[in-house]
Motif scaffolding. Structure first.
Motif, PDB file in Angstrom:
ATOM      1  N   LYS A  57      46.157  39.097  42.854  1.00  0.00           N
ATOM      2  CA  LYS A  57      45.106  39.872  43.505  1.00  0.00           C
ATOM      3  C   LYS A  57      43.732  39.625  42.901  1.00  0.00           C
ATOM      4  O   LYS A  57      42.712  40.037  43.464  1.00  0.00           O
ATOM      5  CB  LYS A  57      45.427  41.372  43.423  1.00  0.00           C
ATOM      6  CG  LYS A  57      46.520  41.824  44.376  1.00  0.00           C
ATOM      7  CD  LYS A  57      46.761  43.321  44.264  1.00  0.00           C
ATOM      8  CE  LYS A  57      45.535  44.129  44.637  1.00  0.00           C
ATOM      9  NZ  LYS A  57      45.219  44.096  46.092  1.00  0.00           N
ATOM     10  N   GLY A  58      43.703  38.988  41.727  1.00  0.00           N
ATOM     11  CA  GLY A  58      42.438  38.806  41.036  1.00  0.00           C
ATOM     12  C   GLY A  58      42.002  40.051  40.296  1.00  0.00           C
ATOM     13  O   GLY A  58      40.818  40.339  40.173  1.00  0.00           O
ATOM     14  N   ARG A  59      42.986  40.775  39.763  1.00  0.00           N
ATOM     15  CA  ARG A  59      42.709  42.013  39.035  1.00  0.00           C
ATOM     16  C   ARG A  59      43.140  41.890  37.589  1.00  0.00           C
ATOM     17  O   ARG A  59      43.962  41.044  37.238  1.00  0.00           O
ATOM     18  CB  ARG A  59      43.465  43.202  39.651  1.00  0.00           C
ATOM     19  CG  ARG A  59      42.873  43.760  40.904  1.00  0.00           C
ATOM     20  CD  ARG A  59      43.635  45.001  41.326  1.00  0.00           C
ATOM     21  NE  ARG A  59      43.037  45.625  42.500  1.00  0.00           N
ATOM     22  CZ  ARG A  59      43.519  46.717  43.070  1.00  0.00           C
ATOM     23  NH1 ARG A  59      44.600  47.295  42.584  1.00  0.00           N
ATOM     24  NH2 ARG A  59      42.929  47.236  44.138  1.00  0.00           N
ATOM     25  N   GLY A  60      42.608  42.807  36.759  1.00  0.00           N
ATOM     26  CA  GLY A  60      43.037  42.900  35.375  1.00  0.00           C
ATOM     27  C   GLY A  60      43.904  44.128  35.161  1.00  0.00           C
ATOM     28  O   GLY A  60      44.165  44.906  36.087  1.00  0.00           O
ATOM     29  N   SER A  61      44.329  44.326  33.930  1.00  0.00           N
ATOM     30  CA  SER A  61      45.200  45.451  33.604  1.00  0.00           C
ATOM     31  C   SER A  61      44.487  46.795  33.699  1.00  0.00           C
ATOM     32  O   SER A  61      45.118  47.849  33.626  1.00  0.00           O
ATOM     33  CB  SER A  61      45.768  45.285  32.192  1.00  0.00           C
ATOM     34  OG  SER A  61      44.717  45.230  31.236  1.00  0.00           O
ATOM     35  N   ASP A  62      43.144  46.757  33.873  1.00  0.00           N
ATOM     36  CA  ASP A  62      42.405  48.004  34.012  1.00  0.00           C
ATOM     37  C   ASP A  62      42.568  48.625  35.397  1.00  0.00           C
ATOM     38  O   ASP A  62      42.093  49.732  35.641  1.00  0.00           O
ATOM     39  CB  ASP A  62      40.911  47.772  33.736  1.00  0.00           C
ATOM     40  CG  ASP A  62      40.302  46.731  34.668  1.00  0.00           C
ATOM     41  OD1 ASP A  62      41.016  45.750  34.994  1.00  0.00           O
ATOM     42  OD2 ASP A  62      39.138  46.898  35.073  1.00  0.00           O
ATOM     43  N   MET A  63      43.267  47.926  36.314  1.00  0.00           N
ATOM     44  CA  MET A  63      43.520  48.451  37.655  1.00  0.00           C
ATOM     45  C   MET A  63      45.024  48.398  37.928  1.00  0.00           C
ATOM     46  O   MET A  63      45.515  47.554  38.682  1.00  0.00           O
ATOM     47  CB  MET A  63      42.747  47.665  38.709  1.00  0.00           C
ATOM     48  CG  MET A  63      41.239  47.710  38.515  1.00  0.00           C
ATOM     49  SD  MET A  63      40.338  46.787  39.783  1.00  0.00           S
ATOM     50  CE  MET A  63      40.545  47.866  41.197  1.00  0.00           C
TER      51      MET A  63
END
Length: 253
Positions: A57-63
Protein backbone atom coordinates in the motif's frame (compact mmCIF):
# COMPACT_ATOMS: atom_id res chain seq x y z
CA UNK A 1 0.37 -12.49 -13.35
CA UNK A 2 -1.35 -13.28 -10.08
CA UNK A 3 -4.34 -15.63 -10.38
CA UNK A 4 -7.86 -14.18 -10.22
CA UNK A 5 -10.52 -16.49 -8.81
CA UNK A 6 -14.17 -16.05 -9.79
CA UNK A 7 -16.07 -16.14 -6.49
CA UNK A 8 -19.40 -14.95 -7.84
CA UNK A 9 -20.73 -18.52 -7.82
CA UNK A 10 -20.80 -21.27 -5.20
CA UNK A 11 -18.59 -23.64 -7.27
CA UNK A 12 -16.11 -20.83 -7.85
CA UNK A 13 -15.87 -20.07 -4.13
CA UNK A 14 -15.57 -23.76 -3.29
CA UNK A 15 -12.56 -24.01 -5.61
CA UNK A 16 -10.93 -20.74 -4.56
CA UNK A 17 -11.22 -20.53 -0.79
CA UNK A 18 -9.15 -23.62 0.20
CA UNK A 19 -6.32 -22.67 -2.20
CA UNK A 20 -6.23 -19.05 -1.15
CA UNK A 21 -6.56 -19.86 2.56
CA UNK A 22 -3.52 -22.14 2.33
CA UNK A 23 -1.58 -19.37 0.61
CA UNK A 24 -2.56 -16.76 3.19
CA UNK A 25 -1.58 -19.07 6.04
CA UNK A 26 1.80 -19.45 4.29
CA UNK A 27 2.29 -15.67 4.27
CA UNK A 28 0.82 -14.54 0.93
CA UNK A 29 -1.40 -11.50 0.38
CA UNK A 30 -4.91 -11.60 -1.05
CA UNK A 31 -7.31 -9.04 -2.47
CA UNK A 32 -10.83 -9.84 -1.32
CA UNK A 33 -14.27 -8.28 -1.54
CA UNK A 34 -16.00 -6.94 1.55
CA UNK A 35 -19.37 -5.28 2.06
CA UNK A 36 -17.77 -1.82 1.88
CA UNK A 37 -14.74 -1.87 -0.45
CA UNK A 38 -12.21 -4.36 -1.78
CA UNK A 39 -9.50 -5.07 0.76
CA UNK A 40 -5.93 -6.36 0.78
CA UNK A 41 -5.49 -8.98 3.48
CA UNK A 42 -2.83 -10.96 5.32
CA UNK A 43 -2.69 -13.39 8.21
CA UNK A 44 -2.87 -11.09 11.25
CA UNK A 45 -0.43 -13.32 13.15
CA UNK A 46 2.28 -13.20 10.47
CA UNK A 47 4.46 -10.10 11.04
CA UNK A 48 6.17 -10.57 7.68
CA UNK A 49 2.85 -10.75 5.84
CA UNK A 50 1.55 -7.64 7.62
CA UNK A 51 4.77 -5.84 6.69
CA UNK A 52 4.26 -6.88 3.06
CA UNK A 53 0.67 -5.60 3.18
CA UNK A 54 1.79 -2.18 4.38
CA UNK A 55 4.56 -2.10 1.78
CA UNK A 56 2.13 -2.98 -1.01
CA UNK A 57 0.00 0.00 0.00
CA UNK A 58 2.99 2.29 0.40
CA UNK A 59 2.46 2.68 4.13
CA UNK A 60 4.65 2.45 7.21
CA UNK A 61 4.04 0.85 10.59
CA UNK A 62 2.60 4.16 11.81
CA UNK A 63 -0.65 3.27 9.96
CA UNK A 64 -1.57 -0.21 11.26
CA UNK A 65 -4.33 -2.12 9.47
CA UNK A 66 -7.64 -3.16 11.05
CA UNK A 67 -8.35 -6.83 11.75
CA UNK A 68 -11.34 -8.59 10.21
CA UNK A 69 -12.91 -11.45 12.15
CA UNK A 70 -15.35 -14.23 11.17
CA UNK A 71 -17.51 -14.06 14.29
CA UNK A 72 -18.41 -11.63 17.06
CA UNK A 73 -17.25 -14.18 19.64
CA UNK A 74 -13.69 -13.57 18.44
CA UNK A 75 -13.69 -10.15 20.13
CA UNK A 76 -12.95 -11.48 23.61
CA UNK A 77 -9.98 -13.46 22.32
CA UNK A 78 -8.41 -10.40 20.72
CA UNK A 79 -9.47 -7.53 22.99
CA UNK A 80 -9.80 -6.77 26.67
CA UNK A 81 -11.83 -4.32 28.77
CA UNK A 82 -14.69 -4.37 26.26
CA UNK A 83 -17.32 -1.84 27.43
CA UNK A 84 -21.01 -2.75 27.39
CA UNK A 85 -21.79 -0.10 24.79
CA UNK A 86 -19.22 -1.67 22.44
CA UNK A 87 -20.95 -5.04 22.80
CA UNK A 88 -24.26 -3.33 22.00
CA UNK A 89 -22.73 -1.83 18.84
CA UNK A 90 -21.43 -5.24 17.79
CA UNK A 91 -24.86 -6.80 18.35
CA UNK A 92 -26.53 -4.06 16.31
CA UNK A 93 -24.13 -3.67 13.38
CA UNK A 94 -22.09 -6.87 12.93
CA UNK A 95 -21.68 -8.21 10.38
CA UNK A 96 -21.57 -4.81 8.77
CA UNK A 97 -19.72 -1.54 8.20
CA UNK A 98 -18.65 -0.84 11.78
CA UNK A 99 -15.04 -0.94 13.02
CA UNK A 100 -14.49 -0.73 16.78
CA UNK A 101 -11.16 0.15 18.38
CA UNK A 102 -10.47 -1.73 21.63
CA UNK A 103 -7.59 -2.51 23.96
CA UNK A 104 -5.72 -5.50 22.52
CA UNK A 105 -5.08 -8.60 24.57
CA UNK A 106 -1.47 -8.13 25.75
CA UNK A 107 -0.63 -11.81 25.25
CA UNK A 108 -1.24 -11.80 21.48
CA UNK A 109 1.78 -12.77 19.40
CA UNK A 110 1.36 -10.37 16.50
CA UNK A 111 2.81 -7.13 15.14
CA UNK A 112 0.31 -4.92 13.34
CA UNK A 113 2.45 -1.81 13.62
CA UNK A 114 2.30 1.17 15.96
CA UNK A 115 -1.09 0.40 17.52
CA UNK A 116 -0.48 1.87 20.98
CA UNK A 117 -1.82 -1.34 22.49
CA UNK A 118 -5.13 -1.19 20.62
CA UNK A 119 -6.76 -3.18 17.83
CA UNK A 120 -9.43 -2.15 15.32
CA UNK A 121 -11.92 -4.98 14.72
CA UNK A 122 -14.67 -5.56 12.17
CA UNK A 123 -16.84 -8.43 10.96
CA UNK A 124 -17.68 -7.85 7.27
CA UNK A 125 -21.05 -8.69 5.76
CA UNK A 126 -19.76 -10.49 2.67
CA UNK A 127 -19.96 -14.25 2.01
CA UNK A 128 -16.57 -14.49 0.29
CA UNK A 129 -14.76 -12.57 3.03
CA UNK A 130 -16.45 -14.51 5.82
CA UNK A 131 -15.70 -17.86 4.20
CA UNK A 132 -12.01 -16.98 3.91
CA UNK A 133 -11.89 -15.65 7.47
CA UNK A 134 -13.42 -18.87 8.80
CA UNK A 135 -10.61 -20.79 7.10
CA UNK A 136 -7.72 -18.49 8.03
CA UNK A 137 -8.84 -16.80 11.24
CA UNK A 138 -8.35 -13.09 12.01
CA UNK A 139 -6.82 -11.21 9.09
CA UNK A 140 -5.19 -7.82 8.84
CA UNK A 141 -7.15 -6.10 6.07
CA UNK A 142 -6.87 -2.60 4.63
CA UNK A 143 -8.45 -1.03 1.56
CA UNK A 144 -7.06 -2.49 -1.66
CA UNK A 145 -5.37 0.61 -3.05
CA UNK A 146 -2.11 2.47 -2.90
CA UNK A 147 -2.12 5.11 -0.19
CA UNK A 148 -3.44 8.36 -1.60
CA UNK A 149 -5.20 6.68 -4.54
CA UNK A 150 -8.94 5.92 -4.93
CA UNK A 151 -10.36 2.95 -3.06
CA UNK A 152 -11.18 -0.09 -5.19
CA UNK A 153 -14.77 -1.15 -5.83
CA UNK A 154 -13.86 -3.95 -8.26
CA UNK A 155 -11.10 -6.51 -8.40
CA UNK A 156 -9.81 -4.92 -11.63
CA UNK A 157 -9.37 -1.56 -9.90
CA UNK A 158 -7.46 -3.28 -7.09
CA UNK A 159 -5.23 -5.22 -9.49
CA UNK A 160 -4.40 -2.09 -11.47
CA UNK A 161 -2.94 -0.53 -8.31
CA UNK A 162 -1.43 -3.49 -6.47
CA UNK A 163 -0.43 -5.83 -9.31
CA UNK A 164 2.05 -8.61 -8.52
CA UNK A 165 2.52 -7.42 -4.92
CA UNK A 166 -0.59 -9.53 -4.19
CA UNK A 167 -0.49 -13.28 -4.75
CA UNK A 168 -4.24 -13.94 -5.02
CA UNK A 169 -7.26 -11.98 -6.20
CA UNK A 170 -10.80 -13.01 -5.24
CA UNK A 171 -13.41 -11.54 -7.58
CA UNK A 172 -16.77 -11.20 -5.87
CA UNK A 173 -18.15 -8.72 -8.38
CA UNK A 174 -18.55 -4.98 -7.80
CA UNK A 175 -19.03 -4.12 -4.12
CA UNK A 176 -22.49 -2.87 -3.22
CA UNK A 177 -21.38 -0.53 -0.44
CA UNK A 178 -18.73 1.81 -1.75
CA UNK A 179 -18.25 3.70 1.53
CA UNK A 180 -15.66 2.73 4.14
CA UNK A 181 -16.71 1.48 7.55
CA UNK A 182 -17.46 3.86 10.38
CA UNK A 183 -14.71 3.68 13.03
CA UNK A 184 -15.57 4.09 16.73
CA UNK A 185 -12.98 4.31 19.50
CA UNK A 186 -14.31 2.17 22.35
CA UNK A 187 -11.25 2.34 24.59
CA UNK A 188 -12.78 4.89 26.96
CA UNK A 189 -15.99 5.48 28.91
CA UNK A 190 -17.49 7.55 26.10
CA UNK A 191 -17.37 6.38 22.47
CA UNK A 192 -15.47 8.60 20.04
CA UNK A 193 -16.23 8.41 16.34
CA UNK A 194 -12.92 8.53 14.51
CA UNK A 195 -14.35 8.26 11.00
CA UNK A 196 -17.90 8.55 9.68
CA UNK A 197 -18.46 6.06 6.87
CA UNK A 198 -21.36 3.85 5.92
CA UNK A 199 -22.95 4.28 9.38
CA UNK A 200 -24.12 7.74 10.42
CA UNK A 201 -23.12 9.20 13.78
CA UNK A 202 -26.79 9.29 14.84
CA UNK A 203 -27.18 5.55 14.17
CA UNK A 204 -24.17 4.74 16.33
CA UNK A 205 -25.15 7.00 19.21
CA UNK A 206 -28.76 5.77 19.21
CA UNK A 207 -27.51 2.26 19.95
CA UNK A 208 -25.16 3.53 22.68
CA UNK A 209 -27.92 5.52 24.36
CA UNK A 210 -30.41 2.63 24.20
CA UNK A 211 -27.84 0.27 25.70
CA UNK A 212 -27.22 2.66 28.59
CA UNK A 213 -30.93 3.21 29.15
CA UNK A 214 -31.49 -0.55 29.26
CA UNK A 215 -28.63 -0.99 31.74
CA UNK A 216 -30.03 1.78 33.94
CA UNK A 217 -33.47 0.20 33.89
CA UNK A 218 -32.06 -3.17 34.91
CA UNK A 219 -30.18 -1.58 37.82
CA UNK A 220 -33.33 -0.02 39.31
CA UNK A 221 -35.18 -1.86 42.10
CA UNK A 222 -38.20 -3.68 40.73
CA UNK A 223 -41.64 -3.86 42.40
CA UNK A 224 -41.63 -6.64 44.97
CA UNK A 225 -37.86 -6.55 45.49
CA UNK A 226 -38.28 -5.17 49.04
CA UNK A 227 -40.79 -7.87 49.97
CA UNK A 228 -38.45 -10.51 48.59
CA UNK A 229 -35.58 -9.05 50.56
CA UNK A 230 -37.66 -9.07 53.75
CA UNK A 231 -38.64 -12.69 53.20
CA UNK A 232 -35.01 -13.66 52.77
CA UNK A 233 -33.82 -11.91 55.95
CA UNK A 234 -32.45 -14.39 58.49
CA UNK A 235 -34.55 -15.00 61.62
CA UNK A 236 -33.75 -12.94 64.69
CA UNK A 237 -31.09 -14.45 66.91
CA UNK A 238 -32.23 -16.10 70.13
CA UNK A 239 -31.79 -14.03 73.27
CA UNK A 240 -30.47 -17.10 75.09
CA UNK A 241 -26.66 -17.14 74.76
CA UNK A 242 -25.07 -20.21 73.26
CA UNK A 243 -22.40 -22.21 75.06
CA UNK A 244 -19.68 -20.55 72.95
CA UNK A 245 -21.03 -17.09 73.72
CA UNK A 246 -21.12 -17.90 77.42
CA UNK A 247 -17.48 -18.99 77.41
CA UNK A 248 -16.41 -15.91 75.41
CA UNK A 249 -18.21 -13.58 77.81
CA UNK A 250 -17.12 -15.25 81.05
CA UNK A 251 -14.76 -13.48 83.50
CA UNK A 252 -12.44 -16.43 84.06
CA UNK A 253 -8.86 -15.29 84.78
Amino acid sequence: MSPVFDCTTEPGRADAIPKVAAGVRAGSLVVMPTDTLYGIGADAFSPDAVHDLLAAKGRGSDMPPPVLVPDARTVDGLATDVPDYARALVAAFWPGPLTIVLRAQPSLMWDLGDTGGTVALRMPDDPVALELLREVGPMAVSSANRTGHPASRTVVEAASQLGAAVEFYLDGGPVTGGLPSTIVDCTRDEPVILRVGALATADVMDVVERARADALELSRPQPGDEDAADASDPPAASETPTASEQRESSDDD
